[in-house]
Every structure is written in structure tokens, then in C-alpha cells.
Design a protein around this motif. Sequence first.
Motif, short mmCIF file in Angstrom:
data_model
loop_
_atom_site.label_atom_id
_atom_site.label_comp_id
_atom_site.label_asym_id
_atom_site.label_seq_id
_atom_site.Cartn_x
_atom_site.Cartn_y
_atom_site.Cartn_z
N LEU A 41 0.83 -1.20 0.00
CA LEU A 41 0.00 0.00 0.00
C LEU A 41 0.86 1.25 0.00
O LEU A 41 0.63 2.19 -0.78
CB LEU A 41 -0.91 0.00 1.24
N ILE A 42 1.89 1.28 0.84
CA ILE A 42 2.76 2.46 0.97
C ILE A 42 3.46 2.76 -0.36
O ILE A 42 3.48 3.90 -0.82
CB ILE A 42 3.80 2.24 2.08
N LEU A 43 4.03 1.72 -0.97
CA LEU A 43 4.78 1.93 -2.21
C LEU A 43 3.88 2.27 -3.40
O LEU A 43 4.10 3.26 -4.09
CB LEU A 43 5.60 0.68 -2.54
N HIS A 44 2.88 1.44 -3.64
CA HIS A 44 2.13 1.52 -4.89
C HIS A 44 0.97 2.52 -4.88
O HIS A 44 0.55 2.98 -5.96
CB HIS A 44 1.62 0.13 -5.26
N LEU A 45 0.46 2.86 -3.71
CA LEU A 45 -0.65 3.80 -3.66
C LEU A 45 -0.27 5.15 -3.06
O LEU A 45 -1.07 6.09 -3.10
CB LEU A 45 -1.82 3.19 -2.86
N LEU A 46 0.93 5.25 -2.50
CA LEU A 46 1.35 6.52 -1.89
C LEU A 46 2.68 7.03 -2.44
O LEU A 46 2.75 8.11 -3.02
CB LEU A 46 1.43 6.36 -0.36
N VAL A 47 3.75 6.25 -2.26
CA VAL A 47 5.09 6.72 -2.62
C VAL A 47 5.25 6.90 -4.13
O VAL A 47 5.72 7.96 -4.59
CB VAL A 47 6.17 5.77 -2.07
N TYR A 48 4.90 5.89 -4.91
CA TYR A 48 5.03 6.00 -6.37
C TYR A 48 4.15 7.12 -6.93
O TYR A 48 4.62 7.94 -7.73
CB TYR A 48 4.71 4.67 -7.05
N PRO A 49 2.86 7.17 -6.55
CA PRO A 49 2.02 8.28 -7.04
C PRO A 49 2.56 9.65 -6.62
O PRO A 49 2.48 10.61 -7.39
CB PRO A 49 0.65 7.99 -6.42
N ALA A 50 3.07 9.75 -5.39
CA ALA A 50 3.64 11.01 -4.92
C ALA A 50 4.81 11.44 -5.80
O ALA A 50 4.94 12.61 -6.17
CB ALA A 50 4.09 10.89 -3.47
N SER A 51 5.66 10.48 -6.15
CA SER A 51 6.79 10.75 -7.03
C SER A 51 6.32 11.19 -8.41
O SER A 51 6.84 12.15 -8.98
CB SER A 51 7.67 9.50 -7.14
N ASN A 52 5.32 10.49 -8.94
CA ASN A 52 4.77 10.85 -10.26
C ASN A 52 4.24 12.28 -10.25
O ASN A 52 4.52 13.07 -11.15
CB ASN A 52 3.63 9.89 -10.63
N GLY A 53 3.43 12.59 -9.23
CA GLY A 53 2.81 13.90 -9.16
C GLY A 53 3.82 15.02 -8.98
O GLY A 53 3.74 16.07 -9.63
N TYR A 54 4.79 14.80 -8.10
CA TYR A 54 5.81 15.82 -7.82
C TYR A 54 6.62 16.13 -9.08
O TYR A 54 6.86 17.28 -9.41
CB TYR A 54 6.72 15.32 -6.71
N ASN A 55 7.03 15.08 -9.78
CA ASN A 55 7.83 15.28 -10.99
C ASN A 55 7.00 15.91 -12.11
O ASN A 55 7.51 16.74 -12.87
CB ASN A 55 8.44 13.96 -11.45
N SER A 56 5.73 15.52 -12.20
CA SER A 56 4.86 16.12 -13.21
C SER A 56 4.68 17.61 -12.97
O SER A 56 4.61 18.41 -13.91
CB SER A 56 3.48 15.44 -13.21
N TYR A 57 4.61 17.98 -11.69
CA TYR A 57 4.42 19.40 -11.34
C TYR A 57 5.58 20.24 -11.87
O TYR A 57 5.37 21.34 -12.41
CB TYR A 57 4.29 19.57 -9.83
N PHE A 58 6.80 19.75 -11.73
CA PHE A 58 7.96 20.53 -12.17
C PHE A 58 8.25 20.35 -13.66
O PHE A 58 8.79 21.26 -14.30
CB PHE A 58 9.19 20.17 -11.34
N ASP A 59 7.89 19.18 -14.22
CA ASP A 59 8.14 18.97 -15.65
C ASP A 59 7.18 19.78 -16.52
O ASP A 59 7.55 20.29 -17.57
CB ASP A 59 8.00 17.49 -16.00
N LYS A 60 5.90 19.82 -16.08
CA LYS A 60 4.86 20.52 -16.84
C LYS A 60 4.86 20.06 -18.30
O LYS A 60 4.90 20.88 -19.23
CB LYS A 60 5.03 22.03 -16.73
N ASP A 61 4.84 18.76 -18.48
CA ASP A 61 4.88 18.18 -19.83
C ASP A 61 3.66 18.57 -20.65
O ASP A 61 2.54 18.62 -20.14
CB ASP A 61 4.94 16.66 -19.74
N GLU A 62 3.90 18.80 -21.92
CA GLU A 62 2.80 19.04 -22.86
C GLU A 62 2.58 17.82 -23.75
O GLU A 62 1.48 17.60 -24.25
CB GLU A 62 3.12 20.26 -23.73
N GLY A 63 3.64 17.02 -23.93
CA GLY A 63 3.51 15.80 -24.70
C GLY A 63 3.24 14.60 -23.80
O GLY A 63 3.13 14.73 -22.58
N SER A 64 3.13 13.42 -24.39
CA SER A 64 2.80 12.20 -23.65
C SER A 64 3.87 11.87 -22.62
O SER A 64 5.06 12.06 -22.86
CB SER A 64 2.65 11.03 -24.63
#
Length: 286
Positions: A41-64
Motif C-alpha cells: 500500500l505504501i509503495l504503490h498507492l502513496l510513494v510512487y504516485p507522490a513521485s509521479n505527481g511531484y515530478n509532473s508538477y515541475f516537468d509541466k509536460d505538454e507531450g505524452s
Amino acid sequence: MKKSTLLHLRIPFSFFLMPVFLLAVAVSEHISYENLFLSFLILHLLVYPASNGYNSYFDKDEGSIGGLKVPPKVTKELYWVSLIFDLIGLILALLISWEFMVMIFIYGLISKAYSHPNYRLKSRPIIGWLAAGVFQGYFTFILSYIAITDTSLIQSWTWDIQIPGILSSILLLGSYPMTQVYQHEEDSKRGDITISLKLGVLGTFHFTSIAFFLASLGFVGYFIVYHSLSDAIVFLSSMTPILAYFGVWYLKVRKDRSKADFTSTMRLNFLSSIMLNAFFIYLWLS
């Protein structure tokens, strides 16, 4: 929570990172099922999603990006939700052990450095590649193992545990560039010189095939020594569909570089995850 925030957490993407955890389960002789459930639960529903969201926030990707063909615009909410997910993960990790919590904290720091503008490991081809391969592979395998078995870090220092951890990193170091092969144009515009961009499209395929071969050879040897010949044969059989898809895709890309696209990459990730997850569950149950 806004829909864009939920999408950028990319919770389903955790499925692609699940094989490392299941490998740790498969090689664990004495399992604490309470810890197994909680660490999953910690890894797959919290830590990994947190990492995805944090990096997406700074990347601000426009492509896939991985798991999102058309990413929506990010908001400040995504930043805070990512940190809250991390905090909840750390609190729950402490219920397992302080060593597990410290390792989760370190993983979180490294994952944040990947896209944070002050460090941006993503823009450093070798360091970024090593960080992703080592921390999503070996490091995650070890922290999963000590949680699942309810043991200390020092008890993982045996060859039967260290070898699969090292092999998981070799596999990830090979497959990681493939996750970037369709992002060359956007990465170039942003100044992110990824390992895949350095290798080139065909070079990425060649590099991944070599690493996959070495990792597979290592796993076969490991299974023969520490498990059985039949397990090694089942492993090779489960890898066959991945190799077939990879080979057909490679031939298409040789003729047309545009075939190295998001959809094909996600299909390879999905197929690889299904086959590896299925094999490690088989190994665990057998």
C-alpha cells in the motif's frame, strides 16, 4: 481533489513498478503478511504516485508521459497532494520499522531530485539513468524485502538476497531508456539530455536488448542455483512474448523512426509488467 491532480498521480502506473516488489516477495522465506499488505500500500498507492505527481508538477509536460497520452495542465494542488501522500507514506512506514521509513524517505528525496529545478537529475543522462535504475531496482527490492520479512537491513546481506536485487537494477537500467525513447523531441526542447537521447532511437533499442540479455542470463543462473532448473525454464518462457514484441517493434522502427511512439512503448511496458508479475507470483506460490 481536481481531476488533473488525480490523473498526474498516475496510480495505475504503479503496476509497471510492481515486479520489483513481487520479486522480493517471491524470494522471501518468512513473510509477515501484515507488513506485506502495508508495504504494498505504501509503495504503490502513496510513494510512487507522490513521485509521479511531484515530478509532473515541475516537468509541466505538454507531450505524452508514462501512463498519460495527453497530460492535463498541472496546478499547485498537485504539488501539495504529492507531499501529503509522501507524509502519509512515511507515517505508515514507521509502523513497519524505522529502517524501512528511512529508506522510503531516501527514495522520496532521490525521486524528487529527478525533476526539481535545483537538481534535475533528468537533465543529466548518466546520473539520472543510474539513479532511476539503482533506486527503482536494487534499493526498492531491499526496502521491500526487509519490510516483507520484518527483518533488519543487515540481514539482507546474503547472496541469495543481494543477487536478485542487483539483477533487478540491471533489468531496470536496460529498460529505463526505453521509457524515454518517444520523448526525444520534447526533452530536447526543454534541455533535458536523457540517456535515451544520447543513445539515439536505434541505440536505445540496442542498449536495452544487451541489458535485457545480461539480466535474463543472470536470472537464469540465479534460479538454477537457488531455486530449480524448472523455474529457470518457466522464467525464459515468460520472457518469450516480451522478446517477440520487442523484436517486431524494433524492425518497424528501423524502417520508420516515428514508430518509436508512446503507444508502442506503453504496450511494451504493459506486456513486460504482466509477464514479470505473473512469473514472480508463480515463483512465490511454488
